[in-house]
Motif scaffolding. Sequence first.
Motif, PDB file in Angstrom:
ATOM      1  N   ILE A 218       0.832  -1.174  -0.339  1.00  0.00           N
ATOM      2  CA  ILE A 218      -0.004  -0.124  -0.516  1.00  0.00           C
ATOM      3  C   ILE A 218       0.452   1.233   0.322  1.00  0.00           C
ATOM      4  O   ILE A 218       2.535   1.624   0.941  1.00  0.00           O
ATOM      5  CB  ILE A 218      -0.535   0.296   0.653  1.00  0.00           C
ATOM      6  N   PRO A 219       0.038   2.182  -0.633  1.00  0.00           N
ATOM      7  CA  PRO A 219       1.178   3.532  -0.716  1.00  0.00           C
ATOM      8  C   PRO A 219       1.049   4.310   0.783  1.00  0.00           C
ATOM      9  O   PRO A 219       0.585   3.912   1.691  1.00  0.00           O
ATOM     10  CB  PRO A 219       0.466   4.244  -1.644  1.00  0.00           C
ATOM     11  N   GLY A 220       2.235   5.014   1.189  1.00  0.00           N
ATOM     12  CA  GLY A 220       2.404   5.372   2.234  1.00  0.00           C
ATOM     13  C   GLY A 220       1.351   6.330   2.730  1.00  0.00           C
ATOM     14  O   GLY A 220       1.445   6.794   4.037  1.00  0.00           O
ATOM     15  N   TYR A 221       0.421   6.546   2.105  1.00  0.00           N
ATOM     16  CA  TYR A 221      -0.893   7.492   2.903  1.00  0.00           C
ATOM     17  C   TYR A 221      -1.664   7.418   2.959  1.00  0.00           C
ATOM     18  O   TYR A 221      -3.285   7.522   3.338  1.00  0.00           O
ATOM     19  CB  TYR A 221      -0.586   8.482   1.646  1.00  0.00           C
ATOM     20  N   TYR A 222      -2.494   5.647   2.867  1.00  0.00           N
ATOM     21  CA  TYR A 222      -2.813   4.737   2.657  1.00  0.00           C
ATOM     22  C   TYR A 222      -4.130   4.941   4.009  1.00  0.00           C
ATOM     23  O   TYR A 222      -4.981   5.277   4.026  1.00  0.00           O
ATOM     24  CB  TYR A 222      -3.014   3.656   2.178  1.00  0.00           C
ATOM     25  N   LEU A 223      -3.482   4.923   5.089  1.00  0.00           N
ATOM     26  CA  LEU A 223      -3.610   4.741   6.394  1.00  0.00           C
ATOM     27  C   LEU A 223      -4.526   6.211   6.817  1.00  0.00           C
ATOM     28  O   LEU A 223      -6.173   6.426   7.104  1.00  0.00           O
ATOM     29  CB  LEU A 223      -2.994   4.133   7.123  1.00  0.00           C
TER      30      LEU A 223
ATOM     31  N   PRO B  96     -10.528   4.704  -8.041  1.00  0.00           N
ATOM     32  CA  PRO B  96      -9.094   3.940  -8.492  1.00  0.00           C
ATOM     33  C   PRO B  96      -8.449   5.353  -8.420  1.00  0.00           C
ATOM     34  O   PRO B  96      -7.658   4.828  -8.811  1.00  0.00           O
ATOM     35  CB  PRO B  96     -10.040   4.302 -10.464  1.00  0.00           C
ATOM     36  N   HIS B  97      -8.127   6.208  -8.064  1.00  0.00           N
ATOM     37  CA  HIS B  97      -7.461   7.078  -7.752  1.00  0.00           C
ATOM     38  C   HIS B  97      -6.162   6.516  -7.488  1.00  0.00           C
ATOM     39  O   HIS B  97      -5.449   7.279  -7.628  1.00  0.00           O
ATOM     40  CB  HIS B  97      -7.916   8.437  -8.056  1.00  0.00           C
ATOM     41  N   VAL B  98      -6.443   5.777  -5.954  1.00  0.00           N
ATOM     42  CA  VAL B  98      -6.085   5.560  -4.972  1.00  0.00           C
ATOM     43  C   VAL B  98      -5.300   4.661  -5.694  1.00  0.00           C
ATOM     44  O   VAL B  98      -5.764   3.036  -6.380  1.00  0.00           O
ATOM     45  CB  VAL B  98      -6.477   5.429  -3.790  1.00  0.00           C
ATOM     46  N   LYS B  99      -4.035   3.306  -5.725  1.00  0.00           N
ATOM     47  CA  LYS B  99      -3.619   2.419  -6.989  1.00  0.00           C
ATOM     48  C   LYS B  99      -2.585   1.688  -5.366  1.00  0.00           C
ATOM     49  O   LYS B  99      -1.872   2.419  -4.514  1.00  0.00           O
ATOM     50  CB  LYS B  99      -2.709   2.831  -7.601  1.00  0.00           C
ATOM     51  N   VAL B 100      -2.671   0.703  -4.803  1.00  0.00           N
ATOM     52  CA  VAL B 100      -2.027  -0.306  -4.388  1.00  0.00           C
ATOM     53  C   VAL B 100      -1.668  -0.830  -5.469  1.00  0.00           C
ATOM     54  O   VAL B 100      -1.702  -1.840  -6.582  1.00  0.00           O
ATOM     55  CB  VAL B 100      -2.831  -1.348  -3.378  1.00  0.00           C
TER      56      VAL B 100
END
Length: 247
Positions: free
Chosen positions: A93-98, A191-195
């Motif tokens: 997951i990207p660093g900003y996910y949480l 969809p703009h957030v990508k794991v």
Amino acid sequence: MVTEISVIVPALNEAKYLEATLESIANQNTNVPYELIVSDNGSTDGSLDIAKEYTDMVLQCEERGIGPARHFGAVNASENSRFFIFIDADTIIPGYYLSYTYEMFKTKPDLLAFSTGFRFSEQSEQIKLAESVANKYFVMRDKLRSATLPGFNTAVRRDAYFKCGGYQNVLLEDVDFSRRIDKLGTVRFFPHVKVVNSSRRLDAMGLLGTLYYYSQLDLGWELNSTWIDKLAKKLGIADLREYIGIR
């Protein structure tokens, strides 16, 4: 500090992928207090040793299946936790996910659960095609009907999770869960957030197998998943509960 988010990672012999996944969770850029739980399903390959280095809790789930493993993690999460995030052991997951998850739930009180887009870590032409098809499929479901929440990457409010019954040990457990929680309120796909997800299952199934899997997703919306499970067994189709499929 009171735990706000419980991140739950089901695992079964995931030593090859697990460390990168747990690192991405442990190194989140957030001030939101969270816990990291690995719900192990009987690993014998060193996954447990890796999990103990990164997590707040390592659980042993005796009931076999990715649905039960996720649910066991939720049942044993901190009582103060308000949100669950389910991340599969081969997903980064990207660093900003949480922080993003916390902000979405805080600013959108009607939002009960969501999932996000993904890209495969490997990028052959076939994999790029499958990645595009899959993401477009999830966007289509979100716009035309209601979002399907792929199990490898799902965030959900704790109260809604238990109210709908959580993950169960059925075929296409993520579709089954999506259908039940959708009845309670708003469910979305962003969809703009990508794991980043491993393409190992795609490599094993091939593109046609992948498309077949997504046709089963649609079937899962129309029919009872337990009935599909029984039919699949009679037909001799592989049991998709055993950590396979596109997740």
